[in-house]
Design a protein around this motif. Structure first.
Motif, mmCIF file in Angstrom:
data_model
loop_
_atom_site.group_PDB
_atom_site.id
_atom_site.type_symbol
_atom_site.label_atom_id
_atom_site.label_comp_id
_atom_site.label_asym_id
_atom_site.label_seq_id
_atom_site.Cartn_x
_atom_site.Cartn_y
_atom_site.Cartn_z
ATOM 1 N N GLY A 36 7.837 15.980 -45.045
ATOM 2 C CA GLY A 36 6.413 16.163 -45.305
ATOM 3 C C GLY A 36 5.950 15.365 -46.508
ATOM 4 N N LYS A 58 5.670 11.680 -45.481
ATOM 5 C CA LYS A 58 4.464 11.371 -44.711
ATOM 6 C C LYS A 58 3.222 11.307 -45.591
ATOM 7 C CE LYS A 58 6.068 13.183 -40.268
ATOM 8 N NZ LYS A 58 5.901 14.261 -39.253
ATOM 9 N N SER A 59 3.215 12.098 -46.668
ATOM 10 C CA SER A 59 2.044 12.100 -47.559
ATOM 11 C C SER A 59 2.162 11.049 -48.661
ATOM 12 C CB SER A 59 1.881 13.488 -48.185
ATOM 13 O OG SER A 59 2.986 13.792 -49.037
ATOM 14 N N LYS A 63 4.456 10.908 -51.017
ATOM 15 C CA LYS A 63 5.027 11.413 -52.261
ATOM 16 C C LYS A 63 6.530 11.162 -52.366
ATOM 17 C CE LYS A 63 1.552 15.067 -52.777
ATOM 18 N NZ LYS A 63 1.308 16.540 -52.796
#
Length: 779
Positions: free
Chosen positions: A708, A711-712, A714
């Motif tokens: 996650g 995907k962002s 970070k």
């Protein structure tokens, strides 16, 4: 002797709030006063100035509080409604504007409320005690001191203490002990003279450096480069330091010094207020707190291009990093080579440092007859590595005097008296300092202070290799000292750990303390070895070093004697793992520690994952079940979190609840030795732990969270790779959550993960980048 159980600070400005924060860091409740907000009708609103100051402390960077929770010990108050609260304070510190009339008006107001015998002190840096107590009652003067903190109070170790003839020795000792033990200060007793000691010399030095650079048309980059490394002065040099302090403060300080110093003081020869500095201040260029100062970031650029000012024209241009040939040759411990050099840099260095060192020497004996105190003041107040007289010993007092005479400069009497000798010397295993009467006096450390330097002066190492040594601390305690570059850990270091263990197991020694006098305990394993091995495809060497580190740390953990690690400064990576394997930690309050290996694309490989999992899994305050501990340790290691204080390290469980923290750096070794001796009686080695871990299901949950982040944006692609290896270790590999995982199994998982990661091309790229730039690569 009575103690300090509650303190009040009057003045919630930068200094007053900072002093209050350090008192709170010491675990002592403190009242922070400022003037009331007259427009407010409710009690809380009238305390708003002090409340805002506390809020700024919580957000400050660098942090004034060692833990944000310490702010709860600071109570906001105002000087109209709350003076009654002073009645149970043992010490009241005033830190308001440098104006005698305003200060005395406040003193008279407060004196009606303070309890009998409570110490009252001023944090003044420019006013003499005699001025401040003039005309005040004898009962007030008996309790009045000057306690001059340096900014920022948490980090600057110097505290200048000025007493008076009316003040009892008990009152002085009370404050000295509290500032030393509880606040971590190096207390230097000063006579009641203008600027006391550190600023008397430091301001002269700064002013001289500015004036001479302008006179000789020296660039500020060259000035900072030459007045730095060879003299043990921080890399900020002069002009960057003035930007840090604030250009707008200097005119006030210089003016005050000019007014208060006697007419024949050499300061008057260099005192001037350059028009350039007046213009900078008027235009808002007050240093780092303003738009810039001597240095600035180019205002029309988003690339943070650093610019330096031309002292003659006032124009800015891109800052250069001059390579000064004589500085490069001189290195860190040959200031005389710079002073002898007939180059632009050498002549500038002589013009500044000759005047500064001669000025420091001229203060003996009138301002101070204690050479050691003068050196201590400059080391702790200005972060000089060597005080003026330590520098003169390196330069050679006889040579220095001869050069002064050749330029028809008056030679101070203390320089004439020392002649061909040194200000510090070793005699029969003891350190001696040149005294005011021309005789050498033995240097005795304060009670509770143990310095490795003093042990080295009177003895030889029990064992030594290129990276580490063993020293006898007496009382059957050995000390392991690191002394490689930045105290990094390598095979020599591990070898000495093994030899120390074998020595204690086969002799009369009973305990081991791991400590060194360096500014940093250790930056961790030497990743340069990994870089070299990768270039040579010598991966078996890396595998061997990982296994050797695990075996060494495990042997220390289960040795039949106590091991106490005593860190200060950075204790990163492999050094943090050493703390985790020690029976106890006696940490300096300013210890910055964490497992940071992911920054170079690997994971902790010397038992750090294993020890952190055991700490968090077995802790009574960790929620039950295998995942809470795994998630927390994954966060700490995966984000390379570093504790910014020993208190934060305790919150991270790197330091246990029953480990101890020493506020004063000079007392760490003595405290660590005492702790080791406490553990000797009835000592039993710890037993190996077994913990429940979630296995594959836990790994899946961690990997999904990292995906996650990827995907962002970070997490980078290699972050995902490293995190996957870490999640495998922390979740216990292929274990079943109904079973238990042993320490040895976790060590095996660490080795396997390290083996895979160190061969990954993106890890090798991270290592090379870190070695080249000192910064992590986000690849």
């Amino acid at each position: 002797m009575k103690g300090i159980n509650k303190v009040a600070v009057i003045g919630a400005g930068v200094m007053g709030a900072g002093i209050a924060a350090q008192i709170a860091n010491a675990g002592v409740p403190v009242l922070l006063f400022d003037r009331p907000v007259e427009s407010s009708e409710d009690k809380e609103g009238r305390n708003q100035i002090a409340k805002d100051a506390i809020g700024k402390l919580i957000k400050s960077n660098p942090a004034a509080l060692m833990s944000k929770g310490n702010a709860k010990r600071i109570t906001p108050a105002n000087t109209e409604d709350d003076l009654g609260l002073l009645s149970d304070c043992d010490w009241i510190v005033e830190a308001i504007i440098e104006d005698v009339t305003i200060k005395q008006t406040l003193y008279k107001k407060i004196d009606k409320f303070r309890k009998k015998g409570a110490v009252f002190s001023s944090n003044t840096s420019t006013l003499c005690r005699e001025q401040l107590v003039a005309g005040l009652p004898e009962s007030f003067r008996r309790d009045f001191l000057i306690t001059h903190f340096f900014n920022p109070p948490r980090y600057m170790r110097l505290l200048e203490l000025v007493s008076g003839p009316e003040v009892s020795e008990e009152q002085c000792k009370l404050i000295e002990r509290f500032c030393d033990h509880s606040l971590g200060k190096g207390v230097v007793h000063c006579r009641d003279t203008p600027g006391f000691l550190a600023n008397r010399i430091g301001i002269f030095w700064l002013q001289c450096a500015v004036v001479e650079a302008m006179k000789q048309n020296i660039s500020i980059e060259l000035a900072d480069a030459v007045i730095g490394r060879p003299f043990g002065i921080p890399k900020t040099g002069v002009f960057a330091l003035l930007d840090m302090v604030g250009l707008d403060l200097m005119p006030h300080v210089l003016s005050s010094m000019s007014e208060s110093l006697p007419p024949d003081d050499p300061f008057h020869e260099i005192y001037q207020e350059p028009e350039l500095i007046k213009t900078l201040i008027a235009d808002g260029y007050t240093g780092r707190k303003g738009k810039g100062g001597f240095y600035r970031l180019r205002p029309d650029s988003s690339d943070k291009i650093k610019e330096a000012i031309d002292l003659n024209t006032g124009d800015y241009a891109k800052a250069e990093r001059p390579v000064v040939a004589v500085v490069k040759k001189a290195g860190r411990k040959n200031p005389r080579k710079v002073l002898e050099d007939d180059s632009t840099a050498g002549r500038y260095a002589w013009s500044v440092m000759s005047k500064t060192l001669a000025y420091a020497a001229s203060l003996v004996p009138d301002v101070s007859d204690d050479i050691e105190a003068i050196d201590e003041a400059m080391r702790l107040g200005y972060n000089w590595k060597y005080g003026p007289f330590e520098l003169l010993d390196q330069i050679g007092a006889e040579w220095f005097c001869a050069k002064l005479r050749s330029e028809k400069i008056e030679v101070p009497s203390v320089l004439r008296n020392v002649g061909t000798g040194k200000f510090y010397r070793k005699s029969k295993g003891a350190r001696e300092v040149f005294g005011p009467e021309g005789q050498y006096l033995k240097r005795y450390p304060n009670a509770g202070v143990l310095r490795l330097d003093d042990i080295k002066a009177r003895s030889k190492p029990v064992m030594r290799n290129p990276s580490a040594s063993l020293w006898d601390l007496d009382d059957d305690v050995l000390c392991l000292e690191f002394h490689s570059k930045m105290n990094s850990l390598n095979l020599w270091t591990l070898s000495m750990m093994d030899r120390a263990r074998e020595k204690i197991e086969t002799s009369e020694y009973k305990a081991l303390v791991v400590y060194n006098d360096g500014s940093n305990f250790s930056v961790g394993a030497n990743i340069g070895l990994m870089s070299v091995a990768a270039r040579l495809w010598a991966y078996p060497f890396i595998d061997y070093m990982v296994r050797r580190g695990q075996e060494t740390y495990k042997a220390l953990k289960f040795a039949p004697f106590p091991v106490v690690s005593a860190p200060s400064g950075m204790a990163l990576g492999g050094a943090c793992e050493l703390l985790l394997h020690s029976d106890a930690v006696q940490a300096h309050a300013e210890t910055y520690t964490g497992l940071v290996e992911v920054g170079v694309g690997i994971i902790p490989g010397w038992g750090g994952c294993k020890e952190m999992m055991c700490r968090w899994s077995l802790a009574s305050d960790t929620p039950r079940g295998p995942m809470p501990a795994v998630s927390k340790v994954f966060e700490l290691i995966g984000l390379a979190q570093v504790a910014k204080s020993a208190e934060e390290a305790r919150d991270m469980k790197i330091i246990r609840a029953d480990d101890r923290i020493t506020m004063n750096r000079d007392r760490v070794l003595a405290d660590a030795k005492e702790r080791a001796l406490e553990l000797v009686s009835g000592y039993h080695a710890p037993t190996a732990a077994e913990i429940a871990l979630p296995g594959e299901s836990g790994k899946v949950a961690l990997d999904l969270a990292v995906e996650g982040f990827r995907k962002s944006g970070k997490a980078t692609p290699h972050d995902v790779v490293v995190s996957a290896a870490l999640s495998t270790v922390l979740s216990g590999g292929d274990t079943d959550m109904t079973g238990k995982v042993s320490e040895d199994r976790l060590l095996q998982l660490e080795r396997e993960a390290f083996h895979t990661l160190c061969r990954h091309p993106d890890t090798i790229e991270r290592v090379h980048h870190m070695l080249k730039t000192g910064k992590p690569l986000r690849n």
